[in-house]
Design an enzyme around this catalytic site. Structure first.
Site, PDB file in Angstrom:
ATOM      1  CB  SER A 158      -0.931  -0.028   1.205  1.00 39.06           C
ATOM      2  OG  SER A 158      -1.900   0.975   1.104  1.00 39.06           O
ATOM      3  CG  ASN A 159      -0.322   4.748  -1.201  1.00 39.21           C
ATOM      4  OD1 ASN A 159      -1.002   5.448  -0.459  1.00 39.21           O
ATOM      5  ND2 ASN A 159      -0.798   4.251  -2.328  1.00 39.21           N
ATOM      6  NE  ARG A 160       5.868   6.398   4.368  1.00 38.93           N
ATOM      7  CZ  ARG A 160       6.195   5.614   5.391  1.00 38.93           C
ATOM      8  NH1 ARG A 160       5.377   5.492   6.405  1.00 38.93           N
ATOM      9  NH2 ARG A 160       7.333   4.947   5.371  1.00 38.93           N
TER      10      ARG A 160
END
Ligand code: CTP
Length: 402
Positions: free
Chosen positions: A210-212
């Site tokens: 995923s990402n932030r």
């Protein structure tokens, strides 16, 4: 509590068990300084007594279209108000309002008023999800009514189970009423689709890429558009923030699910604001069982996930305003302009990655707005709510030119 002192609210109550919660709503509105005139349908009085509302609001309750000596009550009430709220709104009321009927006091007032109208439906889940009700609600929205989708939760009778149909809580309806009176309904009748948050790509049943992204920027845009009366469809990946009330939320996890949800929401949409940060890569295959350390592969092969703005171009209706974001570490304007052209956007909100107080997770943002018309507007560092208002201003300008 926010002050709405001196504002005039006409509170319509139709016949549903949820009307006991409308008593609290009347109280909240009155305590906040509003002058509240209650109009009850005949069946509403089977559930709550008029005297309860009279005691709370300090004003007479209206029931009949033609009462002795009051033949024009509906015109006077309709014109002497800043907002009409109907809570609960039954399926029957929604159908009759959608047809433009004027055979009772409340429906006659709806035709005669030019004030914003907020509707809080309450009904059995099967009735709410019936295509006939969905079409009646969509019609009311197209007329500019603000409809608060009911919540999922226990319904009135024990055997009804848990489904969508439960009227929003008095505090939520109160907040929506305050917003409706505070902001012009400049997007009433418009449907705005907003995506927010990251997506997750499964590696195995317990792990993902995923990402932030926190979802704060997309949620702020959804809130700003809803406050102006738009029907907002918020397509949300896993968010770090609460979703605002008064928007229709579609939850997704993977980029493929987000793509499908965007494709379907584009039907009938006036604008799409693509604030989500979809995961660009996904494992080429997902392991069905948890990968054990002892047998872990030395590398996990990845493939590109679909680029949603590009892959859903064929689902756009002509005239839909499309806003994309661009997160860049270098050549901000040139790279964002390239994305605008490649993804056929009307506006790009460009973000410099890694700047303090800006980007993922932060409550503030510094962005540059780049238009298809060649305009480049660098905004100062501001709260995400304030940036969202500017983005929605631009969406409104683009829509008014179409
Ligand atoms: N976007 C999308 N589908 C993806 C990735 C991004 O629709 N799979 C959208 C984002 O929501 C955003 C815009 O495309 O509105 C630009 O996203 P960004 O991450 O800046 O760029 P990418 O297109 O992913 O390109 P790159 O990572 O190479 O900069």
């Amino acid at each position: 509590m926010r002050s709405i002192a001196g504002q005039r609210v006409l509170l319509g109550v139709t016949g549903g068990i949820a009307s006991y919660k409308t008593v609290s709503l009347a109280r909240l509105l009155t305590q906040a300084g509003a002058r509240v005139d209650v109009v009850m349908s005949r069946s509403a009085r089977e559930f709550v007594g008029a005297v309860t509302f009279e005691a709370l609001t300090g004003r007479p309750v209206h029931v009949d279209l033609i009462a002795d000596g009051h033949a024009l009550d509906h015109i006077r009430l309709a014109q002497d108000t800043d907002l009409v709220v109907v809570a609960p709104a039954t399926a029957d009321f929604i159908a009759r309002a959608g047809q433009g009927r004027a055979d009772d006091l409340l429906t006659a007032i709806l035709l005669a008023t030019r004030a914003p109208v907020l509707v809080a439906p309450a009904m059995n889940d099967q009735m709410w999800t019936h295509p006939q009700t969905a079409s009646n609600v969509a019609h009311l929205r197209s007329l500019g009514y603000r409809v608060l989708d009911p919540a999922v939760g226990p319904l009135a009778s024990a055997d009804e189970g848990v489904g969508p149909g439960r009227m929003r809580e008095p505090e939520e309806i109160f907040d929506a009423a305050v917003a409706a009176m505070a902001t012009p309904s400049s997007l009433a009748g418009r449907t705005v689709v907003v995506t927010a948050g990251p997506t997750r790509e499964a590696i195995d049943p317990v792990r993902f890429i995923s990402n932030r992204s926190s979802g704060k920027m997309g949620v702020a845009v959804a809130k700003a558009a809803a406050a102006r009366g738009a029907h907002v469809i918020l397509i949300a990946g896993p968010l770090e923030v609460a979703v605002p009330s008064g928007v229709h939320v579609v939850r997704v996890e993977s980029t493929a699910e987000l793509e499908a949800a965007v494709r379907s929401a584009l039907r009938g949409a006036d604008a799409l604001v693509m604030a989500a940060a979809p995961a660009d890569f996904r494992p080429s295959s997902v392991a069905h069982q948890k990968i054990k350390k002892a047998t872990a592969p030395p590398a996990i092969p990845l493939e590109l996930s679909p680029d949603i703005l590009a892959s859903t171009r064929d689902a756009r209706e002509s005239g839909t305003v499309i806003v994309g974001f661009a997160l860049e570490t270098e050549n901000l304007v040139a790279n964002a302009q390239a994305k605008l052209a490649a993804k056929a956007l009307d506006l790009v909100v460009a973000n410099q990655a890694g700047e303090t107080g800006s980007g993922f997770g932060s409550d503030t943002n510094r962005v540059t707005l780049i238009g298809r018309d060649g305009s480049v507007e660098a905004l100062p560092l501001a709260s995400k709510d304030s940036v969202a208002c500017t983005i929605v201003d631009r969406v409104e300008q683009l829509l008014s030119g179409r």
